[in-house]
Enzyme design. Structure first.
Site, PDB file in Angstrom:
ATOM      1  N   THR A   1     -33.513 -28.763  -2.989  1.00 60.23           N
ATOM      2  CA  THR A   1     -34.940 -28.257  -3.520  1.00 60.23           C
ATOM      3  C   THR A   1     -35.895 -29.385  -2.882  1.00 60.23           C
ATOM      4  O   THR A   1     -35.717 -30.572  -2.956  1.00 60.23           O
ATOM      5  CB  THR A   1     -35.030 -28.446  -4.971  1.00 60.23           C
TER       6      THR A   1
ATOM      7  N   SER B   1     -39.874 -30.098  -0.420  1.00 60.77           N
ATOM      8  CA  SER B   1     -40.525 -29.573   0.691  1.00 60.77           C
ATOM      9  C   SER B   1     -39.790 -29.659   1.819  1.00 60.77           C
ATOM     10  O   SER B   1     -39.974 -28.800   2.757  1.00 60.77           O
ATOM     11  CB  SER B   1     -41.924 -30.533   0.673  1.00 60.77           C
ATOM     12  N   THR B   2     -38.869 -30.678   2.007  1.00 58.65           N
ATOM     13  CA  THR B   2     -38.289 -30.927   3.376  1.00 58.65           C
ATOM     14  C   THR B   2     -37.263 -29.627   3.543  1.00 58.65           C
ATOM     15  O   THR B   2     -36.868 -29.045   4.397  1.00 58.65           O
ATOM     16  CB  THR B   2     -37.475 -32.290   3.361  1.00 58.65           C
TER      17      THR B   2
ATOM     18  N   ASP C   1     -29.907 -30.650   1.885  1.00 56.98           N
ATOM     19  CA  ASP C   1     -30.846 -31.084   0.966  1.00 56.98           C
ATOM     20  C   ASP C   1     -31.885 -32.532   1.533  1.00 56.98           C
ATOM     21  O   ASP C   1     -31.657 -33.026   2.755  1.00 56.98           O
ATOM     22  CB  ASP C   1     -30.169 -31.534  -0.285  1.00 56.98           C
TER      23      ASP C   1
ATOM     24  N   GLY D   1     -34.540 -36.591  -6.469  1.00 57.36           N
ATOM     25  CA  GLY D   1     -35.044 -36.090  -7.722  1.00 57.36           C
ATOM     26  C   GLY D   1     -36.437 -36.234  -8.137  1.00 57.36           C
ATOM     27  O   GLY D   1     -37.010 -35.875  -8.990  1.00 57.36           O
ATOM     28  N   GLY D   2     -37.175 -36.513  -6.858  1.00 59.88           N
ATOM     29  CA  GLY D   2     -38.489 -36.307  -6.923  1.00 59.88           C
ATOM     30  C   GLY D   2     -39.077 -35.125  -7.409  1.00 59.88           C
ATOM     31  O   GLY D   2     -40.015 -34.783  -8.119  1.00 59.88           O
ATOM     32  N   GLY D   3     -38.260 -34.087  -6.984  1.00 62.36           N
ATOM     33  CA  GLY D   3     -38.649 -32.652  -7.181  1.00 62.36           C
ATOM     34  C   GLY D   3     -38.067 -32.029  -8.698  1.00 62.36           C
ATOM     35  O   GLY D   3     -38.187 -31.065  -9.071  1.00 62.36           O
TER      36      GLY D   3
ATOM     37  N   GLU E   1     -28.561 -30.637  -7.866  1.00 59.88           N
ATOM     38  CA  GLU E   1     -28.317 -31.222  -6.268  1.00 59.88           C
ATOM     39  C   GLU E   1     -27.094 -31.946  -6.414  1.00 59.88           C
ATOM     40  O   GLU E   1     -26.295 -32.000  -5.407  1.00 59.88           O
ATOM     41  CB  GLU E   1     -29.709 -32.107  -6.169  1.00 59.88           C
TER      42      GLU E   1
ATOM     43  N   LYS F   1     -38.890 -41.830   4.927  1.00 59.16           N
ATOM     44  CA  LYS F   1     -37.946 -42.078   3.821  1.00 59.16           C
ATOM     45  C   LYS F   1     -36.641 -43.024   4.094  1.00 59.16           C
ATOM     46  O   LYS F   1     -36.063 -43.296   3.053  1.00 59.16           O
ATOM     47  CB  LYS F   1     -37.014 -40.687   3.494  1.00 59.16           C
TER      48      LYS F   1
END
Length: 229
Positions: free
Chosen positions: A34, A36-37, A89, A103-105, A111, A129
């Site tokens: 999950t 943006s990337t 991921d 876990g930012g999302g 995950e 990152k």
């Protein structure tokens, strides 16, 4: 140098995603992360499926599942899977030793299940990152609501300071109906030890330290693709 320019960052994310999907083979069960990337990778997989690639997938969030289905990717019930061939991921931070913060999302629990089931876990990132030490990004912790205060206090005992995650002034609720505490431990000298200590806390469903769960990190930096494994 890591770039903060969003156009450049998106170009790097796309390049990493295009490299990662080349590892997916016909007949694979693919774990989909999950964020943006990972969205770039799911779109690329959708194109391959439309061109005849036969895969099935497990999604780490409701929004990932909806995106994958819209692109013609068949979604399996994660809870019934004993193994995943390959997962793709993103990460909020990673080190060259393949320790991650994720876990930012807000999808860290699912995950982590996908990463645990995967024979080959590929993380795709842009250059921003990569860090020498984890911890500039807070460690997301998914907590069962009735254990919130207890977990919050235990985080303090481990030297962390926690903040309840909110989005647009509303308490953030995960797909599992839980809360997230974003815990700041400063720069983390021993991520494995902290992960082990967090695992002992009752009521803590999952934390965002991913240790020994990653096969390779594909990082795009400018025109270069770097693979850490």
């Amino acid at each position: 140098m890591a770039t903060t320019d969003k156009t450049q960052q998106d170009a790097e994310k796309l390049a990493a995603a295009q490299t990662a999907v080349k590892f997916v083979k016909n007949g694979d069960v693919v774990g989909l992360g999950t964020g943006s990337t990972t969205t770039f990778a799911i779109i690329e997989l959708g194109k391959l499926v439309q061109n005849g690639l036969q895969i099935k997938a497990a999604a780490s969030s409701i929004r990932t599942e909806e995106l994958a289905k819209s692109l013609g990717i068949e979604i399996l019930d994660l809870g019934r899977l004993g193994q995943i061939d390959i997962s793709i991921d993103g990460a909020d931070e990673f080190t060259e030793s393949l320790d991650l913060i994720k876990g930012g999302g807000g999808a860290l629990f699912r995950e982590k299940i996908i990463a645990s089931l995967s024979k080959n876990t590929i993380i795709i990132t842009d250059a921003s990152k990569k860090v020498k030490k984890l911890g500039a990004f807070t460690v997301p912790i998914e907590v069962i609501p009735l254990a919130y205060q207890y977990v919050f206090d235990q985080i303090s005992k481990l030297g962390g300071s926690g903040v309840l995650r909110t989005v647009e002034n509303k308490t953030f609720i995960t797909d599992n109906g839980n809360l997230i505490i974003d815990a700041d431990f400063g720069l983390i000298d021993d991520p494995a030890k902290l992960a082990s200590n967090l695992n002992q806390i009752n009521g803590l469903l999952a934390h965002g330290l991913f240790i020994n769960l990653t096969s390779k990190v594909i990082m795009s930096e400018g025109a270069d693709i770097l693979i850490f494994e």
